[in-house]
Design a protein around this motif. Structure first.
Motif, PDB file in Angstrom:
ATOM      1  N   PRO A  71       1.054  -1.257   0.102  1.00 47.56           N
ATOM      2  CA  PRO A  71       0.159   0.150  -0.010  1.00 47.56           C
ATOM      3  C   PRO A  71       0.793   1.138  -0.279  1.00 47.56           C
ATOM      4  O   PRO A  71       0.423   2.039  -0.481  1.00 47.56           O
ATOM      5  N   GLU A  72       2.285   1.218   0.792  1.00 42.04           N
ATOM      6  CA  GLU A  72       2.720   2.325   1.142  1.00 42.04           C
ATOM      7  C   GLU A  72       3.901   2.981  -0.567  1.00 42.04           C
ATOM      8  O   GLU A  72       2.862   4.124  -1.102  1.00 42.04           O
TER       9      GLU A  72
ATOM     10  N   VAL B  98       0.645   4.319  -2.948  1.00 38.94           N
ATOM     11  CA  VAL B  98       0.572   6.202  -2.329  1.00 38.94           C
ATOM     12  C   VAL B  98       1.693   6.362  -2.262  1.00 38.94           C
ATOM     13  O   VAL B  98       1.513   7.528  -3.533  1.00 38.94           O
ATOM     14  N   GLU B  99       3.056   6.111  -2.806  1.00 33.60           N
ATOM     15  CA  GLU B  99       4.144   6.908  -3.226  1.00 33.60           C
ATOM     16  C   GLU B  99       4.099   7.425  -4.521  1.00 33.60           C
ATOM     17  O   GLU B  99       4.478   8.080  -5.489  1.00 33.60           O
TER      18      GLU B  99
ATOM     19  N   HIS C 290       1.665   9.751  -5.898  1.00 31.03           N
ATOM     20  CA  HIS C 290       1.837  10.859  -5.139  1.00 31.03           C
ATOM     21  C   HIS C 290       2.772  11.788  -5.637  1.00 31.03           C
ATOM     22  O   HIS C 290       2.490  12.724  -7.242  1.00 31.03           O
TER      23      HIS C 290
ATOM     24  N   SER D 114      -7.740   4.413  -0.331  1.00 35.04           N
ATOM     25  CA  SER D 114      -6.763   4.344  -0.254  1.00 35.04           C
ATOM     26  C   SER D 114      -6.065   5.389  -1.282  1.00 35.04           C
ATOM     27  O   SER D 114      -4.323   5.712  -1.204  1.00 35.04           O
TER      28      SER D 114
ATOM     29  N   ILE E 103      -4.901   8.752  -0.440  1.00 38.37           N
ATOM     30  CA  ILE E 103      -4.073   9.055   0.261  1.00 38.37           C
ATOM     31  C   ILE E 103      -2.608  10.355  -0.731  1.00 38.37           C
ATOM     32  O   ILE E 103      -2.046  10.521  -0.257  1.00 38.37           O
ATOM     33  N   GLY E 104      -1.857   9.496  -1.724  1.00 36.37           N
ATOM     34  CA  GLY E 104      -0.877   9.573  -3.352  1.00 36.37           C
ATOM     35  C   GLY E 104      -1.652  11.238  -3.110  1.00 36.37           C
ATOM     36  O   GLY E 104      -0.581  11.748  -3.159  1.00 36.37           O
TER      37      GLY E 104
ATOM     38  N   SER F 270      -1.023  -0.879   8.446  1.00 38.44           N
ATOM     39  CA  SER F 270      -0.619   0.072   7.337  1.00 38.44           C
ATOM     40  C   SER F 270      -0.783   1.213   7.964  1.00 38.44           C
ATOM     41  O   SER F 270      -2.865   1.298   7.814  1.00 38.44           O
ATOM     42  N   LYS F 271      -0.667   2.131   7.969  1.00 36.57           N
ATOM     43  CA  LYS F 271      -1.290   3.678   6.871  1.00 36.57           C
ATOM     44  C   LYS F 271      -2.086   3.984   6.136  1.00 36.57           C
ATOM     45  O   LYS F 271      -2.142   5.622   5.731  1.00 36.57           O
ATOM     46  N   CYS F 272      -1.363   3.321   5.244  1.00 35.83           N
ATOM     47  CA  CYS F 272      -2.178   3.554   3.966  1.00 35.83           C
ATOM     48  C   CYS F 272      -3.339   1.919   3.403  1.00 35.83           C
ATOM     49  O   CYS F 272      -3.330   2.109   2.180  1.00 35.83           O
TER      50      CYS F 272
ATOM     51  N   GLU G  24      -4.195  11.090   6.690  1.00 40.98           N
ATOM     52  CA  GLU G  24      -3.388  12.712   6.635  1.00 40.98           C
ATOM     53  C   GLU G  24      -4.026  13.784   6.613  1.00 40.98           C
ATOM     54  O   GLU G  24      -3.348  15.269   6.446  1.00 40.98           O
TER      55      GLU G  24
END
Length: 312
Positions: free
Chosen positions: A81-82, A85-86, A89, A110, A113-114, A144-146, A154
Motif C-alpha cells: 500500500p505504501e 501511495v507514493e 503521489h 487508499s 492518500i497519494g 498499514s497507515k495506507c 493524513e
C-alpha cells in the motif's frame, strides 16, 4: 499501459498530452479492501462506460472534452500500500507541475492518500472535500497507515478537511473528527441548508475526493461497501455545481467503483458524474488558467483559477 488510446473514444486531436488541459490517471488498486473485492476493475469499467457516453452536456451547453483530456498510463504499483501511495503521489505531482487539471480514478480509497498529498504540496490553504459514506479517519488499519480505512487521516492532519455524507464509522474515529466540519447523512436529510453550510467551511482552493459509496445504493449498488441512506443524483449535482461555481476546485478523484457484470448502470453513473464534474469546472471558470503566485507553493506554473480571498 492502458488499452484505451483516448478517454471516451475522443479523437487524438483532443487526447494528446501537450495540448490537453485535463489529465485522468487510472489507478486499478484493490490491495486493502476488507469486504467486496473488485475496485481494481473500476477504472477499466469506467473507461468502457465513458466510451458509450454522449459528450455534449445539456445542462452546461458544453463539450468539455474539447479542452483536451489526456488519459495517462495506469499506475500498476501494488507491491505494498505504501509503494502504491507514493507512486500515485509522484505521478499526480508530475502532471500538476505540467499545469494540468489533474484527476484520478481508482481503485479503492487508499489511492487518495497519494493524490491528496500531492495537491497539498502544490496548493496553499487547501480544503479536502471528502464525499463518502465512511469517515476513513483511522490512523492505521490492519497494520498499514495506507489502508482504505485511513484514506483521509493524513488530510485531517494537514489540510482543511470537510466531510459530507458520512453514515458509517468506528467510535474511535470520532476522536479524530472536527465535528464542525463533518456533515452526517442523517442531519443532511432534514437540513435544507446543508449545501450552503458545507460551502461556508471551504477555503478557496478545494480538492474533491469522491467515494462512490456516498451515493445511495439504489442508484450506485456496485461499490465495495454500500451503505443505505446516501445521496441521490440531482442533489449531488446541485451540490457539486455550487462548489465549482463558488470555489476554486484544483482537482478531484473518484474511487470505489466495484463493477458487477450484471449491473452496468453504476459504471455509467460513475462515467457521467465524472464528466459532469469536468463540465462544471470548465464552464464555471473561464479564467481557469491564469496564474497567481499566492495560490501555489512548490511549482511555478500551477493553475490559478481565482484570487484567494478567503478568511482562512
Amino acid at each position: 499501459m492502458n488499452t484505451n488510446k483516448t478517454y471516451a473514444g475522443i479523437s487524438e486531436e483532443f487526447g494528446n498530452l501537450s495540448t490537453s488541459k485535463i489529465v485522468i490517471i487510472p489507478v486499478p488498486y484493490d490491495g486493502t479492501s476488507t469486504w467486496q473485492k473488485g475496485a481494481d476493475k473500476g477504472p477499466q469499467a469506467f473507461l468502457e462506460a465513458s466510451e458509450n457516453m454522449e459528450l455534449y452536456d445539456i445542462e452546461t451547453d458544453s463539450e468539455v472534452y474539447k479542452e483536451g483530456v489526456y488519459l495517462a498510463d495506469e499506475i500498476t504499483e501494488n507491491s505494498s500500500p505504501e509503494a502504491m501511495v507514493e507512486a500515485v503521489h509522484q505521478e499526480t505531482k508530475k502532471y500538476i507541475n505540467r499545469n494540468k487539471f489533474v484527476t484520478v480514478f481508482g481503485g479503492e480509497h487508499s489511492v487518495s492518500i497519494g493524490t491528496i498529498r500531492a495537491f497539498n504540496e502544490c496548493f496553499n490553504n487547501l480544503t479536502v472535500l471528502h464525499i463518502d459514506a465512511h469517515a476513513d479517519l483511522r490512523k492505521e488499519y490492519e497494520g498499514s497507515k495506507c489502508n482504505h480505512a485511513c484514506a483521509v487521516y493524513e488530510a485531517n492532519q494537514n489540510t482543511n478537511l470537510v466531510q459530507v455524507g458520512i453514515r458509517s464509522m468506528d467510535i474511535s474515529e470520532k476522536r479524530e473528527m472536527n465535528l464542525d466540519k463533518v456533515f452526517f447523512a442523517h442531519d443532511m436529510a432534514v437540513n435544507e441548508d446543508w449545501m450552503e453550510d458545507v460551502i461556508d467551511q471551504l477555503t478557496e482552493n478545494v480538492f474533491i475526493t469522491f467515494d462512490l459509496d456516498a451515493l445511495d445504493p439504489s442508484i450506485m449498488p456496485s461499490t465495495g461497501t454500500p451503505e443505505p441512506g446516501g445521496l441521490f443524483y440531482y442533489e449531488t449535482l446541485e451540490f457539486l455545481k455550487q462548489v465549482f461555481e463558488q470555489k476554486n476546485v484544483v482537482g478531484f478523484d473518484m474511487v470505489e467503483l466495484c463493477p458487477n457484470k450484471n449491473e452496468k448502470s453504476s459504471d455509467f453513473l460513475a462515467a457521467k458524474l465524472f464528466y459532469k464534474m469536468l463540465s462544471y469546472k470548465f464552464s464555471s471558470d473561464v479564467d481557469a488558467y491564469d496564474t497567481d503566485e499566492d495560490d501555489v507553493i512548490s511549482v511555478n506554473k500551477l493553475p490559478k483559477f481565482k484570487d484567494n480571498d478567503d478568511d482562512y
